[in-house]
Structure formats: structure tokens, C-alpha cells
Design a protein around this motif. Structure first.
Motif, PDB file in Angstrom:
ATOM      1  N   CYS A 205       0.826  -1.208   0.000  1.00 15.95           N
ATOM      2  CA  CYS A 205       0.000   0.000   0.000  1.00 15.95           C
ATOM      3  C   CYS A 205       0.857   1.253   0.000  1.00 15.95           C
ATOM      4  N   ASN A 206       0.220   2.372  -0.322  1.00 19.87           N
ATOM      5  CA  ASN A 206       0.902   3.661  -0.477  1.00 19.87           C
ATOM      6  C   ASN A 206       0.199   4.715   0.371  1.00 19.87           C
ATOM      7  N   ILE A 207       0.993   5.507   1.086  1.00 22.36           N
ATOM      8  CA  ILE A 207       0.427   6.623   1.837  1.00 22.36           C
ATOM      9  C   ILE A 207       1.216   7.896   1.549  1.00 22.36           C
ATOM     10  N   GLY A 208       2.040   7.846   0.473  1.00 25.44           N
ATOM     11  CA  GLY A 208       2.947   8.942   0.163  1.00 25.44           C
ATOM     12  C   GLY A 208       2.447   9.928  -0.866  1.00 25.44           C
ATOM     13  N   HIS A 209       1.261   9.841  -1.262  1.00 30.20           N
ATOM     14  CA  HIS A 209       0.507  10.748  -2.116  1.00 30.20           C
ATOM     15  C   HIS A 209       0.160  10.140  -3.476  1.00 30.20           C
ATOM     16  N   PHE A 210       1.008  10.238  -4.489  1.00 24.85           N
ATOM     17  CA  PHE A 210       0.583   9.786  -5.814  1.00 24.85           C
ATOM     18  C   PHE A 210       0.721   8.272  -5.968  1.00 24.85           C
TER      19      PHE A 210
END
Length: 340
Positions: A205-210
């Protein structure tokens, strides 16, 4: 603005109106840019000076995010910025609260809602140890996960190591970790090759924006098949039979699989936004073309406004203490370059 999207649309609109043509959307590097190019192609035909006219009436922009702020500084360096900008993200009461404490709350909320996997004992990799990464690492450690950090910056890496986290490369961890969280603001952090080598049912998963932190386009082209387990939770199965669980289609997991940050910490951010908007509107002449941060006194004001809700009571300086430190009774209490 949030992420620099509206600012980018405005600047690209002006650029392409001046050129008299818009690039083919099929050449875009990501789906979002393709949408922007398609919109600008249509507006160039119907209103050839729409964005140029609109830009002339804009007093300025206040930017919420790390990614958006990076864009602003880059445009300013290149002489491309069309109007003044206030960097809200680097207000202490934004970056050290929303980015840190907000993500500390919302990351595990999102993972739990999406997968209901017990994190205790799992090996979790946090890519990036800025304020967002710090909050993510704390939240995963709080659940009993074994947290490893990846970093490019030696200062952030040393911070992580001295907080007790292992610091290593993604390549060294890719086949053994259970959970991968990107929090860098950069592209191509987790590639399709990484995912092909991950253990079965690893969570990504990603929580760093793009969403380009995770190579979703490459994953779609890889021959892996997608099975939507539920909204925001996709099982991607490779031809060898092993699978990875990708959350929120690679977009912000705390928004795609949960409800984002709690209202209290967002209140700190949005108070900064409101103050910055008021400052740009009321004192436009004080802000020639460039990128600015809010003064320390306003940053401290945002914090002061929120203390009462937590039952916090400030200690007051005596006259003697104020004179000794050379600090006014009501602040600012720190210099502009103080690092919290």
C-alpha cells in the motif's frame, strides 16, 4: 490546493494555450495526466484563452502537501510560477501533526479495514522516514509488527536507527516482508519486479501521495490477474500462482480504504490553510512572485487554538524569564529556523 493538482492544471493550461496545442493524452505517463490533457484539449477548442484569463485573476495559492510544495519550488526555480504561493505543508502545525499523527492513526485503520490481518509479529517495511513515514512506523510498531525502514537520506536513516528500527534496502527485504508501505513522495518505489518476488499474500500500500510510488501500470501489464476482494482490496495473482494484496489501487490507502485523518488533526492543517488564504487576500502586495511559509507567530497561533480541546495549559514566562531569554511573553517562542 492539495497535491498541486489544481495548480498544475492552471499552469499547463496557460502553457498549452500559449503554444496553441496540447500533447496527445495517449502519451501521458499516468492516467491522471491523461485526464488533464484531455480536458485541456477540449477547453483549447471551446475557450482558447480560458486558463490564461483565469490565471490573471488569481491572487495566489496555498498548498497543503509535500508533493505539491515540491512542484511549487520547482516551478519557482524555473521561472514558471504564475502567482505567489504559501507553503502550508511546512508549517510546523501541519507537517509535524497532520503528516505524523494523522498517518499514525489512519494507516493501520486502513490496513485493518481492508484486510483484517493481525499485524503483531509481521515484518513491515516502511519506505521513507519523513514525517509521514515516522507516523507509519510508530503505528505499525504499536501493533507489534517488526518494522524496517528504507531511506535515501542519511539523517532520516540515522533517526530511524536511533529510534530502534532496522534500516535496510527494499531489495534485501522484498522476499521476506509481510507488509509494504510507501511513504516517499517519489515514483517507482515498489516495482512490478519487486511484487513478483514478494511472498504469497504480501500486503502492498501507499500513503505517500501519488499512486506512481507503486508500479500499478506495470502490474497491469505483467500478466498478473486482478481479483477485487472488496472495494479497495485487490488480489493480484502472478502466473506462478503466488499473489499480492494491493490496497486502494496504489492510491492513498488511508483515503481509499478508510476515512482519512481524524477531524482534530485536520483542523490544524485547515486552520493553516484559512490563515494563509486570509494573508494572501488581505496582504497581496507583501507577496511578490515566489513561495513563502507562514510566520512563526501564526504557526504558534494555530497550536494555541487547539490546546484547549486537549485540556493542555501553557506555562507563562515571568518578566524576568522573558527578559533573560529575550522572548516576548506571547511569542514567537522559537526562531524561524528552529527544527521541532
Amino acid at each position: 490546493d492539495d497535491g498541486g493538482d489544481a495548480t498544475m492544471l492552471m499552469h499547463k493550461g496557460v502553457e498549452y494555450e500559449a503554444a496553441g496545442a496540447v500533447p496527445d493524452p495517449t502519451t501521458a505517463s499516468n492516467p491522471e495526466l491523461a485526464i488533464v490533457l484531455g480536458l485541456l484539449q477540449r477547453s483549447l477548442k471551446s475557450e482558447p484563452k480560458k486558463w490564461t484569463t483565469m490565471a490573471k485573476g488569481i491572487k495566489g495559492v496555498t498548498e497543503e502537501t509535500t508533493t505539491g510544495v515540491k512542484r511549487l519550488y520547482k516551478m519557482a526555480e524555473k521561472g514558471e510560477l504564475l502567482f505567489p504561493a504559501i507553503n502550508v505543508n511546512d508549517s510546523v502545525t501541519k507537517s509535524k501533526f497532520d503528516n505524523l499523527y494523522g498517518c499514525r492513526h489512519s494507516l493501520i485503520d486502513a490496513i485493518n479495514r481492508a484486510t483484517d490481518v493481525m499485524l503483531a509479529g509481521k515484518l513491515a517495511v516502511v519506505c521513507g522516514y519523513g514525517d509521514v513515514g515516522k507516523g507509519c512506523a510508530q503505528s505499525l510498531r504499536g501493533q507489534g509488527a517488526r518494522v524496517v525502514v528504507t531511506e535515501i537520506d542519511p539523517i532520516n536513516a540515522l533517526q530511524a536507527a536511533m529510534e530502534g528500527y532496522e534500516v535496510n534496502t527494499l531489495e534485501a527485504l522484498v522476499s521476506t516482508a509481510d507488509v509494504f508501505v510507501t511513504a516517499t513522495g517519489n515514483e517507482a518505489i515498489v516495482t512490478v519486479d519487486h511484487m513478483a518476488r514478494m511472498k504469497h499474500n504480501a500486503i502492498v500500500c501507499n500513503i505517500g501521495h501519488f499512486d506512481n510510488e507503486i508500479d500499478m501500470a506495470g502490474l497491469a501489464r505483467s500478466g498478473a490477474t486482478r481479483d477485487e476482494l472488496k472495494a479497495g482490496t485487490d488480489l493480484w495473482t502472478f502466473q506462478d500462482g503466488h499473489a499480492v494484496i494491493v490496497l486502494a489501487e496504489g492510491r492513498l490507502v488511508n483515503l481509499g480504504c478508510a476515512t482519512g485523518h481524524p477531524s482534530f488533526v485536520m483542523s490544524c492543517s485547515f486552520t493553516n490553510q484559512v490563515i494563509a488564504q486570509m494573508e494572501l487576500f488581505n496582504n497581496t502586495d507583501k507577496y511578490p512572485l515566489g513561495v513563502y511559509v507562514l510566520p512563526k507567530a501564526l504557526d504558534e497561533k494555530v497550536a494555541t487554538l487547539h490546546l484547549g480541546a486537549l485540556g493542555a495549559v501553557l506555562t507563562k514566562l515571568s518578566d524576568e524569564q522573558s527578559d533573560y531569554l529575550g522572548i516576548p511573553h506571547n511569542g514567537p517562542f522559537k526562531s524561524e529556523n528552529y527544527r521541532y
